[in-house]
Design an enzyme around this catalytic site. Sequence first.
Site, PDB file in Angstrom:
ATOM      1  N   ASP A 193       1.107  -1.719   0.245  1.00 40.48           N
ATOM      2  CA  ASP A 193      -0.093  -0.192   0.137  1.00 40.48           C
ATOM      3  C   ASP A 193       1.302   1.476  -0.364  1.00 40.48           C
ATOM      4  OD1 ASP A 193      -2.756   0.889   0.372  1.00 40.48           O
ATOM      5  OD2 ASP A 193      -1.342   2.075   2.408  1.00 40.48           O
ATOM      6  N   GLU A 247       1.625  -0.698  -5.059  1.00 46.79           N
ATOM      7  CA  GLU A 247       0.984   0.464  -5.616  1.00 46.79           C
ATOM      8  C   GLU A 247       1.365   1.798  -5.495  1.00 46.79           C
ATOM      9  OE1 GLU A 247      -2.939   3.559  -3.821  1.00 46.79           O
ATOM     10  OE2 GLU A 247      -1.104   2.636  -2.168  1.00 46.79           O
TER      11      GLU A 247
HETATM   12  C1  GLC Z   1      -4.325   3.050  -0.501  1.00 46.59           C
HETATM   13  C2  GLC Z   1      -5.306   2.320  -0.502  1.00 46.59           C
HETATM   14  C3  GLC Z   1      -5.954   3.153  -0.017  1.00 46.59           C
HETATM   15  C4  GLC Z   1      -6.181   3.823   1.008  1.00 46.59           C
HETATM   16  C5  GLC Z   1      -4.787   4.674   1.186  1.00 46.59           C
HETATM   17  C6  GLC Z   1      -4.212   4.972   2.453  1.00 46.59           C
HETATM   18  O1  GLC Z   1      -4.258   4.873  -1.710  1.00 46.59           O
HETATM   19  O2  GLC Z   1      -5.851   1.927  -1.635  1.00 46.59           O
HETATM   20  O3  GLC Z   1      -7.710   2.885   0.191  1.00 46.59           O
HETATM   21  O4  GLC Z   1      -7.316   4.911   2.178  1.00 46.59           O
HETATM   22  O5  GLC Z   1      -3.679   3.995   0.946  1.00 46.59           O
HETATM   23  O6  GLC Z   1      -4.069   3.411   3.067  1.00 46.59           O
END
Ligand code: GLC
Length: 525
Positions: A193, A247
């Site tokens: 993440d 991500e």
């Molecule tokens: C990422 C996740 C999202 C979350 C953020 C903070 O972007 O996909 O849903 O709110 O991280 O953890």
Amino acid sequence: MIYQIYPRSFADSNGDGTGDLNGVRTRLPYLRDLGVDAIWFTPWYASPLADGGYDVADYRAIDPAFGTLADAEALIAEAADLGIRTIVDVVPNHVSSEHEWFKAALAAGPGSPERARFWFREGRGEHGELPPTDWVSSFAGGTWTRVPDGQWYLHLFAAEQPDLNWNHPDVRREHEDVLRFWFDRGVAGIRVDSASMPVKDPAFPEVPETYEAGGHPFIDRDELHGIYRGWRAVADSYEEPRVLVGEIWLDDRQRFARYLRPDEMHSAFNFDFMARPWDAKELRESIQYTLDAHAPVGAPATWVLSNHDVTRPVTRYGRADSSFTFAAKRFGTPTDLASGERRARAAALLTAALPGALYVYQGDELGLPEVEDLPLDALQDPMHFRSGGVDPGRDGCRVPLPWTRSGRTFGFGPDESDAPAWLPQPAAGWGERSVEVQDSDPRSVLALYRAALVLRRSEAALRGEDFAWLDTTEAVLAFTRDDVVCVVNLGTAPVPLPDHREVLLTSTDLHGDHLPADAAAWLRT
Ligand code: GLC
């Protein structure tokens, strides 16, 4: 093909209104029949759910709302029996304010070793009444919250998500341990993440207007690569190596590709593609850009139409400005759902025909639209609240799935219980989009996804790496994958199909040998 499950909204086995792991277990045959290779679960750990579970209180426990560790182990094993691998989410940037470490840090006070695992700082101003920096949170608002003893702590997201200090050896050790904890339970990989955000410049400068690559105080700092190399070593230490998927939202494709070097992550989400509008030139550019960025590092590209953070494709592509940006989210944006659905069907064939990994967010295979008329008092997303109520937030893509035509929660939960679904499902249209209804309809979105995923497996051309553009008119995208051609018409009038021997699959009926507007076809040459 990796299917993303948002456990809270997938299937509710015990009727408490919240989806759970046993609900997923009962639906594994559905996923097998869909053609899923792996499931990525958004966080299922113990959490106060201040940000839908991205505020983790304990990485080694399943949130009681979702089940138990034994349920998770059973789920991982049963999925594996059906040939489906499991990917879990790891959130290195922050923990929940209910995490033991943060509670200890608050209790221990300024200057303590407990506070050193986070970013506690004195404020600016005469009495320290101003936050240490004016950084802006990804969820709008500031990034610092003051505690009663006067110090401030950093949170790039909500205040319930304090950022960890990655210079601290405990933080590093703990995360490698968490990886092992899940890998030892048969998990095949992790989704990382906010992977470009965990490292901070400890001098805490303001964000400069322009900066050299790697010079942003909290995005894409060079030290991150050392962390992910450590994780890769953990992943590679298993007899069956585990995968890391990042991500990573970065505009600079060269910098993006650095995370995919052979000793770092295996792949990363392609947000550039997802963010583009329904426009042939834009999508062509993004596809080429993506392939060019991945080629030098030899990593597979990924193709993503949506996830739990963005507007559902059926809705997004039905808008005049169909590009995705968080800032563009507003209540009441005019949407043409019929054209959005045609385009989303075509986009599904486009992405499934591209070389690399395909990610599908739960419910996109049913063509679910964004639920835009959720009652305001039902909204839960901190993004909504922190925007001062201007941004509807992300709840509209997180509404519990419809499994049956009728029933109290359209089969999401058992009919016998009376707990409402945690987010209300729309009364109109939801049952018509259910799995039950689409299952037997050869023209359904579900049937299209199933057919495309069967071909993605059976056609050697689609499994291979070969890819070449075909010359077309401006509003058309066409490319070959060996003997398979994918054509997408993003214009307003039907176009003639290129030469072919066989039509494999189309997103809508052809007009003779013409492909209608907002449609895609797979052909064999
Ligand atoms: C990422 C996740 C999202 C979350 C953020 C903070 O972007 O996909 O849903 O709110 O991280 O953890």
